[in-house]
Design an enzyme around this catalytic site. Sequence first.
Site, short mmCIF file in Angstrom:
data_model
loop_
_atom_site.label_atom_id
_atom_site.label_comp_id
_atom_site.label_asym_id
_atom_site.label_seq_id
_atom_site.Cartn_x
_atom_site.Cartn_y
_atom_site.Cartn_z
N ASP A 487 0.82 -1.22 0.00
CA ASP A 487 0.00 0.00 0.00
C ASP A 487 0.85 1.27 0.00
O ASP A 487 0.34 2.35 -0.26
CB ASP A 487 -0.86 0.04 1.27
C1 GLC Z 1 -1.51 -3.75 5.45
C2 GLC Z 1 -2.75 -3.80 4.58
C3 GLC Z 1 -2.54 -4.70 3.39
C4 GLC Z 1 -1.28 -4.35 2.68
C5 GLC Z 1 -0.09 -4.32 3.62
C6 GLC Z 1 1.16 -3.83 2.97
O1 GLC Z 1 -1.35 -4.99 6.07
O2 GLC Z 1 -3.87 -4.20 5.32
O3 GLC Z 1 -3.63 -4.62 2.51
O4 GLC Z 1 -1.09 -5.28 1.68
O5 GLC Z 1 -0.38 -3.47 4.70
O6 GLC Z 1 1.11 -2.49 2.67
C1 GLC Z 2 -0.56 2.52 5.86
C2 GLC Z 2 0.24 1.35 6.37
C3 GLC Z 2 -0.05 0.11 5.58
C4 GLC Z 2 -1.53 -0.09 5.46
C5 GLC Z 2 -2.25 1.17 4.97
C6 GLC Z 2 -3.74 0.96 5.04
O1 GLC Z 2 -0.15 2.84 4.57
O2 GLC Z 2 1.62 1.58 6.35
O3 GLC Z 2 0.56 -1.00 6.20
O4 GLC Z 2 -1.78 -1.11 4.55
O5 GLC Z 2 -1.92 2.25 5.78
O6 GLC Z 2 -4.44 1.96 4.42
#
Ligand code: GLC
Ligand code: GLC
Length: 814
Positions: A487
């Site tokens: 993300d």
């Molecule tokens: C969080 C989110 C997931 C994403 C991950 C890496 O665990 O819930 O959807 O893939 O972060 O950014």
């Molecule tokens: C932030 C976190 C990530 C998560 C995301 C959810 O970017 O670092 O882990 O997946 O929020 O929106």
Amino acid sequence: MKYGYFDDQNREYVITQPDTPLPWINYLGCQAYFGIISNTAGGYSFYRDARLRRLTRYRYNNVPMDSGGRYVYLRDDESKEFWSPSWQPTRNELKDYSCRHGMGYTTIGSSYSGIEASTRYFVPLDENLEIWQLTVTNRRATRALISTFASIEFCLWDAQDDATNFQRNFNTGQVEVEPGVIYHKTEYRERRNHFAYFACSEPGAGFDTQREAFLGPYRGWDKPVAVEAGQLTNSIAHGWSPIGAHQVKLDLAPGETRQIVFVLGYHENPVDQKFSPAGSQIVNKTTVRPVIAKYLDATEANAAFERLRQYWEKTLSVFQVNTPDIHTNRMVNIWNAYQCMATFNMSRSASFYESGIGRGLGFRDSNQDLLGFVHMVPARARERILDLASTQLATGGAYHQYQPLTKRGNNDIGGGFNDDPHWLIVGVSAYIKETGDWSILDEPVPFDNEPGSEVPLYEHLRRSFRYTLERIGPHGLPLIGRADWNDCLNLNCFSDTPGQSFQTTTNKEGKVAESVFIAGLFVFAGRELADIATRRGLGEESSSYLAEVAKMEKVILKHGWDGEWFLRAYDDFGAKIGSKECEEGKIFIESNGFCVLAGIGLDDGKAASAMANTAKYLATKHGLVVQQPAYSHYYLNLGEISSYPPGYKENAGIFCHVNPWVMIGETRLGHGDLAHDYYSRINPSAREEISELHRCEPYVYAQMIAGKDAPSFGEAKNSWLTGTAAWNYYAIVQWILGVRTTLDGLEIAPVIPKSWPGFTATRTFRGVVYKIAIERKGEGNHIALTVDGAPIEGNIVMPPTDGRKEVSVKGILS
Ligand code: GLC
Ligand code: GLC
């Protein structure tokens, strides 16, 4: 150092020291009514939605941490001394403190000045309430006069509004009190038809419902003035902060034990029957009274507890294993499976780190979670898939999240995370492999919940696949969109404005930045879809998927290969990410893990090289980090990933969710020792001995462990609600132990450590119990199977056609 121990027999973790580094929590409830509860009775409860139907109040990130909960106080009415058997909130020095976190229940107790007390908290199946069973025993040689108090603070339903809108909320609070029952009815007069209640089984010596009367001005929960005085004041809340507190006086002979039952619950009335008598403002209690009366009865409460125990026994029995490694056994048999059910129920909404007001259900997250829970609750998995698919857009794209209460896509977050659609294929495929239920593909499912737009679920999968084909970048790799699995890799964001969401800000057209990870996922999901198409008799269609997959594989090996490992992506300028040419972020875990998991480069040594370099650059004693070297400053062209200080979260933290991809990758190379070694590095039970460093619960996975670039290397954060639960479960069960579901039958393909003499397992699969015994006779991974004594070709055990309900499978590894 440890703060407790595993009681595997009882499926409990027993905490023996109350001041754990962080609150160590558990979940109550598994259907509609839920609560989180810490080892010192902190936490809160809600009905279905942690934001919109919050029953009790909780203040996140408060000082001291974790204050507010399900608090019981005892007071010696002679010495006037008072304490809490759960340590918090009074924090007296207790004897024999223990908190037993079990499957859907928590029991916290201790003894203090000769008085033993413990409370068992749980939510009965099929009810919207929780039961607290408080047991008090006098271990003194003399009679004891003890006042007991039980207390909760009501939340005014919408947790977000409750924590912010004081100009209104200080005026709306309302309660009703009847002997033994406090009803919380704020906003019932207007648009709500639900209320909460807090009831007590014993004749009361007093109650309070106004917080200030109970606590006293300028006091906290550690020193309520009414407890100190030994007498509740029968206050009736008007506005301000309604609470529920009951007082019961006990006169205990030496050795005498008494039990008091408290029930906290949620109830709805039909809109036209809210009041009784009609026309009054009095809550109609006709349907709630029998429920309350039932569970205040200790016999009924015990019976409900027994049903809950059986439910978990049955749920966990679907897969049980016995290996030479105790950490593998207890995680697979108990805690990892249990955590998968928590991620099913909670998604990412309510934990000690998720405030319950932030996120809905993630499209990507929930599809992946399925890998960990589908075998335990297949019918509910089916429903979840159909809900998820109903939020898919006609383009094949997906809302990144949907709201569980409305089941609609979340417009604020929107879509455009270009990996999202493929996870639906992965989820559906996992469901069919588990159940053999092909009918799900014919279920009519709308796009974006639009009535009239229904098409068979199978058509949704087609569009998921096509979505990528319509979004191919300059090198022939998939365009990344807002982000892929990571993300925080926001290649079209370019945000230099404080407060902008990295997830929704897009300052670039998005026609250049490509993701090698999505390419790997496309190959993986494309093969699954082709298998499904073949079995639906769509041979030509299947071949066309395989042709696209083969094409993508070529592109990956050409433009996604850096010489020794897989690249991560191309940015908006077409520059490489995750390449030896980069100054920072030279190698990433996601593309290497997933491409090898998908079988890319297995024939030409590329997969082996990718895994060897992953080991060399990313593996640490606490797990594998996301990338190396960590980003030392903010890069406008990379986005949120570089917003985190080095070693945390996506910036070179040990993101436990993706470690299993590498474990699976290693099994594909036949490396059982290394796969299991990686598994053990992040296995919370195997880390129990270093609890003062790890800090999070030793019985569940955390999303992240700080990486080697962080000052707190090895410290975990964000436990419970993470894709880590499902992926680790999937990696150990289906790839290392190798008890793998396929569209046809149960495949047995262990890639276990060389030192293991074997293992045994019991797997209930499509209604048949498979008793599996694997014996190692040589060092390799070749397996020869006999089924009910007869040798079989290959390694897929087909479901019996003669009605047998139990099958014995023996495997010889050589
Ligand atoms: C969080 C989110 C997931 C994403 C991950 C890496 O665990 O819930 O959807 O893939 O972060 O950014
Ligand atoms: C932030 C976190 C990530 C998560 C995301 C959810 O970017 O670092 O882990 O997946 O929020 O929106």
